[in-house]
Structure formats: structure tokens, C-alpha cells
Design a protein around this motif. Structure first.
Motif, PDB file in Angstrom:
ATOM      1  N   THR A  99       0.841  -1.190   0.000  1.00 46.07           N
ATOM      2  CA  THR A  99       0.000   0.000   0.000  1.00 46.07           C
ATOM      3  C   THR A  99       0.880   1.244   0.000  1.00 46.07           C
ATOM      4  O   THR A  99       1.988   1.236   0.532  1.00 46.07           O
ATOM      5  N   ALA A 100       0.356   2.292  -0.598  1.00 43.89           N
ATOM      6  CA  ALA A 100       1.042   3.581  -0.617  1.00 43.89           C
ATOM      7  C   ALA A 100      -0.005   4.671  -0.736  1.00 43.89           C
ATOM      8  O   ALA A 100      -1.000   4.503  -1.447  1.00 43.89           O
ATOM      9  N   GLN A 101       0.203   5.765  -0.032  1.00 42.84           N
ATOM     10  CA  GLN A 101      -0.682   6.903  -0.156  1.00 42.84           C
ATOM     11  C   GLN A 101       0.159   8.157  -0.332  1.00 42.84           C
ATOM     12  O   GLN A 101       1.136   8.378   0.379  1.00 42.84           O
ATOM     13  N   GLY A 102      -0.208   8.972  -1.307  1.00 39.61           N
ATOM     14  CA  GLY A 102       0.517  10.205  -1.557  1.00 39.61           C
ATOM     15  C   GLY A 102      -0.096  10.947  -2.714  1.00 39.61           C
ATOM     16  O   GLY A 102      -1.054  10.481  -3.333  1.00 39.61           O
ATOM     17  N   HIS A 103       0.439  12.121  -3.010  1.00 39.82           N
ATOM     18  CA  HIS A 103      -0.080  12.893  -4.147  1.00 39.82           C
ATOM     19  C   HIS A 103       0.390  12.256  -5.443  1.00 39.82           C
ATOM     20  O   HIS A 103       1.451  11.651  -5.518  1.00 39.82           O
ATOM     21  N   LEU A 104      -0.431  12.401  -6.472  1.00 42.45           N
ATOM     22  CA  LEU A 104      -0.186  11.730  -7.743  1.00 42.45           C
ATOM     23  C   LEU A 104       0.661  12.604  -8.666  1.00 42.45           C
ATOM     24  O   LEU A 104       0.341  13.773  -8.914  1.00 42.45           O
ATOM     25  N   VAL A 105       1.734  12.021  -9.164  1.00 40.35           N
ATOM     26  CA  VAL A 105       2.498  12.593 -10.281  1.00 40.35           C
ATOM     27  C   VAL A 105       2.316  11.622 -11.434  1.00 40.35           C
ATOM     28  O   VAL A 105       2.618  10.429 -11.288  1.00 40.35           O
ATOM     29  N   ALA A 106       1.818  12.104 -12.568  1.00 43.93           N
ATOM     30  CA  ALA A 106       1.449  11.180 -13.634  1.00 43.93           C
ATOM     31  C   ALA A 106       1.784  11.752 -14.995  1.00 43.93           C
ATOM     32  O   ALA A 106       1.668  12.962 -15.222  1.00 43.93           O
ATOM     33  N   GLY A 107       2.197  10.857 -15.913  1.00 46.47           N
ATOM     34  CA  GLY A 107       2.416  11.301 -17.273  1.00 46.47           C
ATOM     35  C   GLY A 107       3.325  10.393 -18.058  1.00 46.47           C
ATOM     36  O   GLY A 107       3.758   9.333 -17.586  1.00 46.47           O
ATOM     37  N   CYS A 108       3.612  10.813 -19.268  1.00 40.93           N
ATOM     38  CA  CYS A 108       4.538  10.121 -20.144  1.00 40.93           C
ATOM     39  C   CYS A 108       5.944  10.275 -19.570  1.00 40.93           C
ATOM     40  O   CYS A 108       6.398  11.398 -19.304  1.00 40.93           O
ATOM     41  N   LEU A 109       6.632   9.169 -19.372  1.00 40.16           N
ATOM     42  CA  LEU A 109       7.916   9.189 -18.675  1.00 40.16           C
ATOM     43  C   LEU A 109       8.930  10.091 -19.368  1.00 40.16           C
ATOM     44  O   LEU A 109       9.636  10.866 -18.718  1.00 40.16           O
ATOM     45  N   SER A 110       9.021   9.998 -20.693  1.00 41.68           N
ATOM     46  CA  SER A 110      10.005  10.805 -21.409  1.00 41.68           C
ATOM     47  C   SER A 110       9.656  12.288 -21.360  1.00 41.68           C
ATOM     48  O   SER A 110      10.550  13.144 -21.439  1.00 41.68           O
ATOM     49  N   SER A 111       8.385  12.643 -21.200  1.00 37.90           N
ATOM     50  CA  SER A 111       7.995  14.045 -21.044  1.00 37.90           C
ATOM     51  C   SER A 111       8.290  14.527 -19.628  1.00 37.90           C
ATOM     52  O   SER A 111       8.812  15.635 -19.431  1.00 37.90           O
ATOM     53  N   LEU A 112       7.962  13.708 -18.631  1.00 38.69           N
ATOM     54  CA  LEU A 112       8.266  14.067 -17.251  1.00 38.69           C
ATOM     55  C   LEU A 112       9.755  14.295 -17.040  1.00 38.69           C
ATOM     56  O   LEU A 112      10.165  15.114 -16.215  1.00 38.69           O
ATOM     57  N   ARG A 113      10.568  13.578 -17.789  1.00 43.68           N
ATOM     58  CA  ARG A 113      12.016  13.715 -17.659  1.00 43.68           C
ATOM     59  C   ARG A 113      12.472  15.153 -17.921  1.00 43.68           C
ATOM     60  O   ARG A 113      13.486  15.593 -17.354  1.00 43.68           O
ATOM     61  N   CYS A 114      11.732  15.879 -18.741  1.00 41.53           N
ATOM     62  CA  CYS A 114      12.097  17.262 -19.062  1.00 41.53           C
ATOM     63  C   CYS A 114      12.029  18.180 -17.843  1.00 41.53           C
ATOM     64  O   CYS A 114      12.576  19.294 -17.873  1.00 41.53           O
ATOM     65  N   LEU A 115      11.345  17.747 -16.783  1.00 46.03           N
ATOM     66  CA  LEU A 115      11.212  18.576 -15.582  1.00 46.03           C
ATOM     67  C   LEU A 115      12.326  18.338 -14.573  1.00 46.03           C
ATOM     68  O   LEU A 115      12.508  19.148 -13.655  1.00 46.03           O
ATOM     69  N   LEU A 116      13.075  17.265 -14.719  1.00 46.10           N
ATOM     70  CA  LEU A 116      14.114  16.947 -13.745  1.00 46.10           C
ATOM     71  C   LEU A 116      15.176  18.043 -13.724  1.00 46.10           C
ATOM     72  O   LEU A 116      15.699  18.443 -14.758  1.00 46.10           O
ATOM     73  N   GLY A 117      15.457  18.538 -12.538  1.00 47.50           N
ATOM     74  CA  GLY A 117      16.477  19.558 -12.377  1.00 47.50           C
ATOM     75  C   GLY A 117      16.038  20.966 -12.709  1.00 47.50           C
ATOM     76  O   GLY A 117      16.852  21.893 -12.651  1.00 47.50           O
TER      77      GLY A 117
END
Length: 319
Positions: free
Chosen positions: A180-198
Motif C-alpha cells: 500500500t502507498a498513499q501520496g499525491h499523484l504525479v502522472a504522465g509520459c515518462l520521457s515528457s516528465l524527464r524534461c522537468l528533472l532539475g
């Protein structure tokens, strides 16, 4: 991450939906299908409004940064537009990140929906404003498809309306690592989300449930991308992972995606589920990025939204 929590107003039949293009000129190159998508939205009781540059062509984008941001901000500020939905995808939605007026969005909270490349904007908006955004269908590739499952459109309408039943995601999940895990959702296309790192728009990963998918990438490329998340420290912080249906992601060296993920995540203890239809698949669920979710391998519904995601959903009502 903004400390304030802003909830968008729910969407109702009769509301006006602003349609924007934030990346590739896909509507201009697939006009009949785009028009069909607009007609489908209209048939569902909404009033679609197409942005000034949504059908434009500017090389590999639909318009300049200035033009596409103008479309987006015009619809955000317009009180007659109840929601903003992206027409399609592309590769360069991140060009708009630095120009988005996040304060304007927080002052005019309304549902913003996208899939694939535009999810980089959704997660940035949620990170900077605290307002849930929606990973859901595109006008062109979903509403405009002759083969679009009715369930895709039904779930979109139910989630954006804030209907309580839509919090229980009805897709059967395969559990590679139960828990089980509870937390806020971060969701999307992995290669697009990568653009936000850093970047300054990177999501808050602490305790997050990460739901990701991708399309037409070999497994070795998915490995490269997910390793970047690991080395950025993301996997040290999240509480759970959901891997969506991976469209056209072929094995590499006879290793499939699930084997790769479990190998890469062997040192972590968070639960991992596979098979959620969202993102690039024709049948897709609309997911509220930033809302609290419960991931539970023992529950009838393995993924449940547990916090309000529109302004009229009462605390705890979803359960």
C-alpha cells in the motif's frame, strides 16, 4: 511546490471548453479528425472553442512560443471558458514552461487536460500552483478517433465533473510488488516528465505515487530514462509506482518492460503495479495530477483518489 491548494471548478454540460495546441501542428495536419473530435465534445453537451493558433503551422510546432502562450492565457483568463483541453501532442511543449503565468492560473482555477507531451505542462502547473491538473484524452487522438472507447470519454466527463464514483479507478492492476502507498499523484509520459528533472518546475517527489507510461520506445530506452529518475533521487522519495500500458514498447535483448522495472527498482520497497490504461492507449482513465491517491494491492480498486480534485467534491466523499 506551492503551499496553497487551489481546486478547479467542476465541468458541467453546456460549459465552454477551450481547445489549445501547445506543441506539434497535429490538428492542421489531421483536420478532419480534429473536426470530428470537436463534434464529439459538442455531442456530449459541451461547447468547444478553438484557440486562434490551434490550427496553425510553424515548422514542427503549431506556433511561436508567444502565440501558443497567448492562446493558453486567453482561455485561462476568460471566465466564459470552463476548461482548457489540449488538441494533441508533440515533442516541444516544454518550450512554454518559462512563459506560463502560474499566478494567472491560480487566480482562475479551471480544469486543464492533456496527454503525452503536454503532460510536462500539467505537472509543472500543479507543482507551481498546487492546483490539480488532468492527465486525460486529447481532442485529436481520442475524441477524434472513430474507434475511441466510450469509456474514455465517460471517465473524462465524470472526473472533470467531480463525480464521486470516478475516484475508484476500475482498471484491474497486475501487482509486481504488492503493498500500500498513499501520496499525491504525479502522472504522465515518462520521457515528457524527464524534461522537468532539475528544473524549477520539477514536481515534489516526497511521498508521491508515480504513475507513468510511454509509447514506441524500446525497453532499453525506457531503462535509460527511468535510470535518470533513479539517479536524480526520485525513486528514493516516492511511495509507490504504477506503470501504465506501454504502447509499442518492444523488449530489448529479450527483456520486457516489467522485468526491466523490477530489476531497476530491486533496492526499493515501494509497491509496484502494472497495466493501468492511461496515456497513449485508446482506453484511458483521466487522472487528477496532484490529488491524493491510495495504491492498495488488497483493495477491490487498486487505485483510488482520496482527496478532492474539484471545488465541489467534499473531503472524504470519494470513499
Amino acid at each position: 511546490m506551492s503551499t496553497a491548494r487551489v481546486l478547479p471548478a467542476p465541468l458541467a454540460k453546456g460549459d465552454r471548453i477551450g481547445i489549445v495546441t501547445v506543441s506539434a501542428p497535429e490538428p492542421a495536419r489531421n483536420l478532419d479528425q480534429f473536426d470530428h473530435g470537436v463534434d464529439v465534445l459538442r455531442s456530449r453537451g459541451f461547447e468547444p472553442v478553438t484557440a486562434a493558433h490551434a490550427l496553425g503551422e510553424h515548422g514542427y510546432r503549431a506556433g511561436s512560443e508567444t502565440a501558443l502562450l497567448e492562446d493558453f492565457h486567453t482561455f485561462i483568463a476568460d471566465p466564459e471558458i470552463a476548461a482548457v483541453v489540449c488538441a494533441g501532442g508533440g515533442k516541444n511543449a516544454n518550450r512554454l514552461l518559462r512563459g506560463i503565468n502560474y499566478a494567472l492560473i491560480a487566480a482562475h482555477p479551471k480544469p486543464i487536460v492533456g496527454v503525452s507531451d503536454p503532460t510536462v505542462l500539467l505537472n509543472a502547473i500543479t507543482a507551481r500552483t498546487g492546483m490539480p491538473t488532468f492527465h486525460g484524452p486529447a481532442v485529436l487522438w481520442d475524441f477524434g478517433s472513430a474507434d475511441a472507447p466510450a469509456a474514455t470519454i465517460d471517465h473524462f466527463a465524470a472526473v472533470l465533473a467531480g463525480e464521486a464514483h470516478s475516484a475508484r479507478v476500475g482498471a484491474p492492476l497486475g501487482w509486481a510488488r504488492p503493498g500500500t502507498a498513499q501520496g499525491h499523484l504525479v502522472a504522465g509520459c515518462l520521457s515528457s516528465l524527464r524534461c522537468l528533472l532539475g528544473t524549477v518546475w520539477e514536481p515534489d517527489w516526497r511521498g508521491a505515487v508515480l504513475a507513468w507510461e510511454d509509447a514506441f520506445k524500446p525497453v532499453e530506452q525506457l531503462d535509460q530514462t527511468l535510470t535518470h529518475f533513479r539517479d536524480r533521487g526520485v525513486l528514493d522519495q516516492i511511495s509507490g509506482m504504477v506503470v501504465g500500458e506501454l504502447l509499442g514498447c518492444e523488449p530489448s535483448g529479450e527483456m520486457g518492460a516489467q522485468e526491466m522495472v523490477m530489476d531497476l527498482c530491486a533496492e526499493y520497497g515501494f509497491p509496484i503495479a502494472f497495466g493501468l490504461p492511461f496515456g497513449h492507449t485508446p482506453l484511458k482513465h483521466t487522472l487528477p495530477i496532484g490529488a491524493e491517491v491510495l495504491l492498495d494491492s488488497t483493495a477491490e480498486h487498486g487505485l483510488t483518489i482520496t482527496s478532492p480534485w474539484t471545488a465541489t467534491v467534499a473531503e472524504g466523499e470519494q470513499q
